[in-house]
Design a protein around this motif. Structure first.
Motif, PDB file in Angstrom:
ATOM      1  N   GLN A  92    -107.894 -79.117  44.746  1.00  0.00           N
ATOM      2  CA  GLN A  92    -106.508 -79.074  44.291  1.00  0.00           C
ATOM      3  C   GLN A  92    -105.953 -80.470  44.063  1.00  0.00           C
ATOM      4  O   GLN A  92    -106.128 -81.370  44.877  1.00  0.00           O
ATOM      5  CB  GLN A  92    -105.648 -78.358  45.334  1.00  0.00           C
ATOM      6  N   LEU A  93    -105.265 -80.639  42.940  1.00  0.00           N
ATOM      7  CA  LEU A  93    -104.465 -81.831  42.678  1.00  0.00           C
ATOM      8  C   LEU A  93    -103.014 -81.398  42.615  1.00  0.00           C
ATOM      9  O   LEU A  93    -102.668 -80.511  41.834  1.00  0.00           O
ATOM     10  CB  LEU A  93    -104.880 -82.502  41.369  1.00  0.00           C
TER      11      LEU A  93
ATOM     12  N   TYR B  63     -94.455 -83.983  51.760  1.00  0.00           N
ATOM     13  CA  TYR B  63     -95.374 -84.155  52.877  1.00  0.00           C
ATOM     14  C   TYR B  63     -96.470 -83.111  52.763  1.00  0.00           C
ATOM     15  O   TYR B  63     -96.219 -81.963  52.393  1.00  0.00           O
ATOM     16  CB  TYR B  63     -94.655 -83.978  54.215  1.00  0.00           C
ATOM     17  N   ILE B  64     -97.686 -83.505  53.121  1.00  0.00           N
ATOM     18  CA  ILE B  64     -98.768 -82.532  53.210  1.00  0.00           C
ATOM     19  C   ILE B  64     -99.221 -82.478  54.658  1.00  0.00           C
ATOM     20  O   ILE B  64     -99.495 -83.514  55.279  1.00  0.00           O
ATOM     21  CB  ILE B  64     -99.944 -82.856  52.262  1.00  0.00           C
ATOM     22  N   HIS B  65     -99.258 -81.277  55.200  1.00  0.00           N
ATOM     23  CA  HIS B  65     -99.606 -81.061  56.593  1.00  0.00           C
ATOM     24  C   HIS B  65    -101.061 -80.599  56.675  1.00  0.00           C
ATOM     25  O   HIS B  65    -101.440 -79.585  56.100  1.00  0.00           O
ATOM     26  CB  HIS B  65     -98.685 -80.013  57.212  1.00  0.00           C
ATOM     27  N   ILE B  66    -101.862 -81.374  57.407  1.00  0.00           N
ATOM     28  CA  ILE B  66    -103.282 -81.081  57.602  1.00  0.00           C
ATOM     29  C   ILE B  66    -103.573 -81.118  59.088  1.00  0.00           C
ATOM     30  O   ILE B  66    -103.408 -82.161  59.732  1.00  0.00           O
ATOM     31  CB  ILE B  66    -104.180 -82.131  56.904  1.00  0.00           C
ATOM     32  N   ALA B  67    -103.996 -79.995  59.658  1.00  0.00           N
ATOM     33  CA  ALA B  67    -104.334 -79.945  61.075  1.00  0.00           C
ATOM     34  C   ALA B  67    -103.215 -80.599  61.894  1.00  0.00           C
ATOM     35  O   ALA B  67    -102.081 -80.159  61.853  1.00  0.00           O
ATOM     36  CB  ALA B  67    -105.686 -80.614  61.331  1.00  0.00           C
ATOM     37  N   ASN B  68    -103.512 -81.688  62.603  1.00  0.00           N
ATOM     38  CA  ASN B  68    -102.515 -82.327  63.453  1.00  0.00           C
ATOM     39  C   ASN B  68    -101.960 -83.611  62.867  1.00  0.00           C
ATOM     40  O   ASN B  68    -101.543 -84.511  63.604  1.00  0.00           O
ATOM     41  CB  ASN B  68    -103.112 -82.614  64.838  1.00  0.00           C
TER      42      ASN B  68
ATOM     43  N   VAL C  30    -101.662 -85.947  45.436  1.00  0.00           N
ATOM     44  CA  VAL C  30    -102.581 -85.707  46.537  1.00  0.00           C
ATOM     45  C   VAL C  30    -103.780 -84.914  46.018  1.00  0.00           C
ATOM     46  O   VAL C  30    -103.625 -83.976  45.229  1.00  0.00           O
ATOM     47  CB  VAL C  30    -101.890 -84.957  47.704  1.00  0.00           C
ATOM     48  N   TRP C  31    -104.959 -85.328  46.437  1.00  0.00           N
ATOM     49  CA  TRP C  31    -106.185 -84.579  46.135  1.00  0.00           C
ATOM     50  C   TRP C  31    -106.608 -83.861  47.406  1.00  0.00           C
ATOM     51  O   TRP C  31    -106.788 -84.486  48.462  1.00  0.00           O
ATOM     52  CB  TRP C  31    -107.304 -85.507  45.664  1.00  0.00           C
ATOM     53  N   ILE C  32    -106.763 -82.538  47.319  1.00  0.00           N
ATOM     54  CA  ILE C  32    -107.117 -81.712  48.474  1.00  0.00           C
ATOM     55  C   ILE C  32    -108.475 -81.069  48.210  1.00  0.00           C
ATOM     56  O   ILE C  32    -108.616 -80.256  47.291  1.00  0.00           O
ATOM     57  CB  ILE C  32    -106.060 -80.613  48.710  1.00  0.00           C
ATOM     58  N   PRO C  33    -109.493 -81.425  48.970  1.00  0.00           N
ATOM     59  CA  PRO C  33    -110.820 -80.850  48.724  1.00  0.00           C
ATOM     60  C   PRO C  33    -110.860 -79.361  49.040  1.00  0.00           C
ATOM     61  O   PRO C  33    -110.052 -78.856  49.833  1.00  0.00           O
ATOM     62  CB  PRO C  33    -111.733 -81.640  49.670  1.00  0.00           C
TER      63      PRO C  33
ATOM     64  N   LYS D  33    -120.854 -84.874  43.085  1.00  0.00           N
ATOM     65  CA  LYS D  33    -121.214 -86.094  42.359  1.00  0.00           C
ATOM     66  C   LYS D  33    -120.477 -87.322  42.890  1.00  0.00           C
ATOM     67  O   LYS D  33    -120.987 -88.437  42.812  1.00  0.00           O
ATOM     68  CB  LYS D  33    -120.902 -85.924  40.864  1.00  0.00           C
ATOM     69  N   PHE D  34    -119.256 -87.128  43.392  1.00  0.00           N
ATOM     70  CA  PHE D  34    -118.444 -88.248  43.855  1.00  0.00           C
ATOM     71  C   PHE D  34    -117.852 -87.940  45.227  1.00  0.00           C
ATOM     72  O   PHE D  34    -117.280 -86.860  45.412  1.00  0.00           O
ATOM     73  CB  PHE D  34    -117.298 -88.539  42.877  1.00  0.00           C
ATOM     74  N   PRO D  35    -117.956 -88.863  46.176  1.00  0.00           N
ATOM     75  CA  PRO D  35    -117.301 -88.663  47.483  1.00  0.00           C
ATOM     76  C   PRO D  35    -115.799 -88.429  47.348  1.00  0.00           C
ATOM     77  O   PRO D  35    -115.197 -87.752  48.179  1.00  0.00           O
ATOM     78  CB  PRO D  35    -117.577 -89.984  48.212  1.00  0.00           C
ATOM     79  N   PHE D  36    -115.211 -88.978  46.289  1.00  0.00           N
ATOM     80  CA  PHE D  36    -113.775 -88.815  46.040  1.00  0.00           C
ATOM     81  C   PHE D  36    -113.346 -87.363  46.145  1.00  0.00           C
ATOM     82  O   PHE D  36    -112.313 -87.034  46.751  1.00  0.00           O
ATOM     83  CB  PHE D  36    -113.433 -89.358  44.650  1.00  0.00           C
ATOM     84  N   TYR D  37    -114.120 -86.460  45.536  1.00  0.00           N
ATOM     85  CA  TYR D  37    -113.734 -85.054  45.458  1.00  0.00           C
ATOM     86  C   TYR D  37    -113.794 -84.346  46.810  1.00  0.00           C
ATOM     87  O   TYR D  37    -113.236 -83.264  46.975  1.00  0.00           O
ATOM     88  CB  TYR D  37    -114.648 -84.301  44.489  1.00  0.00           C
ATOM     89  N   GLN D  38    -114.474 -84.931  47.773  1.00  0.00           N
ATOM     90  CA  GLN D  38    -114.707 -84.262  49.046  1.00  0.00           C
ATOM     91  C   GLN D  38    -113.815 -84.772  50.171  1.00  0.00           C
ATOM     92  O   GLN D  38    -113.972 -84.377  51.323  1.00  0.00           O
ATOM     93  CB  GLN D  38    -116.177 -84.431  49.429  1.00  0.00           C
ATOM     94  N   GLU D  39    -112.873 -85.652  49.823  1.00  0.00           N
ATOM     95  CA  GLU D  39    -112.005 -86.233  50.841  1.00  0.00           C
ATOM     96  C   GLU D  39    -110.536 -86.099  50.445  1.00  0.00           C
ATOM     97  O   GLU D  39    -110.182 -86.274  49.276  1.00  0.00           O
ATOM     98  CB  GLU D  39    -112.336 -87.718  51.024  1.00  0.00           C
ATOM     99  N   LEU D  40    -109.700 -85.804  51.442  1.00  0.00           N
ATOM    100  CA  LEU D  40    -108.261 -85.807  51.201  1.00  0.00           C
ATOM    101  C   LEU D  40    -107.819 -87.220  50.848  1.00  0.00           C
ATOM    102  O   LEU D  40    -108.232 -88.190  51.486  1.00  0.00           O
ATOM    103  CB  LEU D  40    -107.531 -85.343  52.455  1.00  0.00           C
ATOM    104  N   GLY D  41    -106.988 -87.342  49.810  1.00  0.00           N
ATOM    105  CA  GLY D  41    -106.492 -88.659  49.443  1.00  0.00           C
ATOM    106  C   GLY D  41    -105.165 -88.561  48.714  1.00  0.00           C
ATOM    107  O   GLY D  41    -104.894 -87.568  48.029  1.00  0.00           O
ATOM    108  N   ILE D  42    -104.341 -89.597  48.870  1.00  0.00           N
ATOM    109  CA  ILE D  42    -103.052 -89.690  48.188  1.00  0.00           C
ATOM    110  C   ILE D  42    -103.075 -90.971  47.370  1.00  0.00           C
ATOM    111  O   ILE D  42    -103.298 -92.054  47.911  1.00  0.00           O
ATOM    112  CB  ILE D  42    -101.899 -89.694  49.196  1.00  0.00           C
ATOM    113  N   TYR D  43    -102.852 -90.845  46.057  1.00  0.00           N
ATOM    114  CA  TYR D  43    -103.092 -91.953  45.139  1.00  0.00           C
ATOM    115  C   TYR D  43    -101.901 -92.160  44.193  1.00  0.00           C
ATOM    116  O   TYR D  43    -101.236 -91.193  43.806  1.00  0.00           O
ATOM    117  CB  TYR D  43    -104.344 -91.678  44.299  1.00  0.00           C
ATOM    118  N   PRO D  44    -101.660 -93.412  43.784  1.00  0.00           N
ATOM    119  CA  PRO D  44    -100.620 -93.669  42.788  1.00  0.00           C
ATOM    120  C   PRO D  44    -101.011 -93.121  41.418  1.00  0.00           C
ATOM    121  O   PRO D  44    -102.196 -93.025  41.093  1.00  0.00           O
ATOM    122  CB  PRO D  44    -100.514 -95.198  42.773  1.00  0.00           C
ATOM    123  N   VAL D  45    -100.022 -92.777  40.637  1.00  0.00           N
ATOM    124  CA  VAL D  45    -100.226 -92.232  39.298  1.00  0.00           C
ATOM    125  C   VAL D  45     -99.879 -93.305  38.274  1.00  0.00           C
ATOM    126  O   VAL D  45     -98.737 -93.762  38.211  1.00  0.00           O
ATOM    127  CB  VAL D  45     -99.350 -90.976  39.083  1.00  0.00           C
TER     128      VAL D  45
END
Length: 270
Positions: A40-41, A50-55, A66-69, A97-109
């Motif tokens: 998800q993007l 805000y994005i809430h993930i676990a704790n 935000v990119w959500i795997p 193919k890319f570690p990027f897709y498998q990790e939660l991340g918040i990035y500038p546009v």
């Protein structure tokens, strides 16, 4: 439990794994904690979220996505009810193919990505491979890993601990006041060592580290509202001087407060 409307919504997202599912709306339908079999993007079009993930709770500033795997449980909360979220749910066939897709991340546009995300408002629902829109949406996914932009780091720990929850609520509502481990311990009827250990054992962060992080998160909200000076924000965030505020802000974000708002809205290029 999800209600029927929520269940149907989540089911539609994952119904066709090879498609891209597009949704433009407010507050991500106020979904509870959930996950998808798709990646998800989510781009927040103005305002802060805000994005809430676990704790942990991550802040999504304006002009960030935000990119959500796939498979990661989460929910998104938007502070401004007038804000629109642009949600793209992608197939996962190429995620390895890319570690990027498998990790939660918040990035500038940057400008390019911004224009592409805005253009997606022409579509909604499930987009199939044989549709021209699919090629465009796939291009968005394909450029993300090669932009070379670091993920935004701010995460505020959360907890369901019954002893800590009222303390965290109090801190959130009174962060601008003079707060010490001593006066908070006295207010909530526990020893300083007990409270200190409780923070460390429950959230893996010290009391002072949490307070510092909370104040910087609140400061970021005020910076993005763009109606106060840096000095005003410093004092409203609980700091006695602009210098101490700037130092704390830089330690957590690698940006000076005066530069942070500019960074969010300035034109950026690949």
């Amino acid at each position: 439990m999800y209600n029927l409307d929520t269940e149907e919504y989540l089911r539609n997202i994952d119904l066709h794994p090879e498609n891209v599912f597009v949704v433009h709306q407010k507050l991500e339908r106020l979904l509870p904690l959930h996950s998808h079999t798709k990646s998800q993007l989510t781009y927040v079009d103005g305002g802060i979220a805000y994005i809430h993930i676990a704790n942990k709770t991550y802040i999504i500033p304006a002009r960030h996505y935000v990119w959500i795997p796939a498979g990661l449980e989460h929910f998104v909360k938007v502070r401004n009810s007038a804000t629109v979220t642009r949600n793209l749910y992608f197939y996962t066939t190429d995620d390895a193919k890319f570690p990027f897709y498998q990790e939660l991340g918040i990035y500038p546009v940057n400008n390019l990505l911004f224009e592409m995300l805005v253009f997606t408002e022409n579509w909604s629902g499930s987009i199939e491979k044989n549709e021209p829109a699919f090629t465009f949406l796939s291009a968005i996914k394909n450029i993300l890993p090669v932009m070379g932009i670091k993920s935004y780091p701010i995460a505020l720990p959360t907890t369901d601990n019954t002893r800590l929850k009222p303390i965290l609520l109090y801190l959130s509502q009174n962060y601008e006041k003079t707060i010490t481990l001593e006066n908070i311990s006295a207010r909530f009827g526990m020893g300083e060592r007990t409270l200190s250990r409780l923070f460390q054992s429950t959230m893996s962060i010290s009391f002072l580290q949490y307070l510092k992080l909370l104040r910087i998160v609140k400061a970021i909200e005020m910076i993005l509202q763009n109606d106060k000076s840096t000095s005003e924000i410093a004092y409203l965030s609980g700091y006695n001087s602009l210098a101490s505020f700037s130092k704390a802000f830089y330690q957590l974000t690698n940006f000076r407060p005066s530069d942070f708002g500019k960074r969010t809205f300035l034109n950026q290029s690949l």
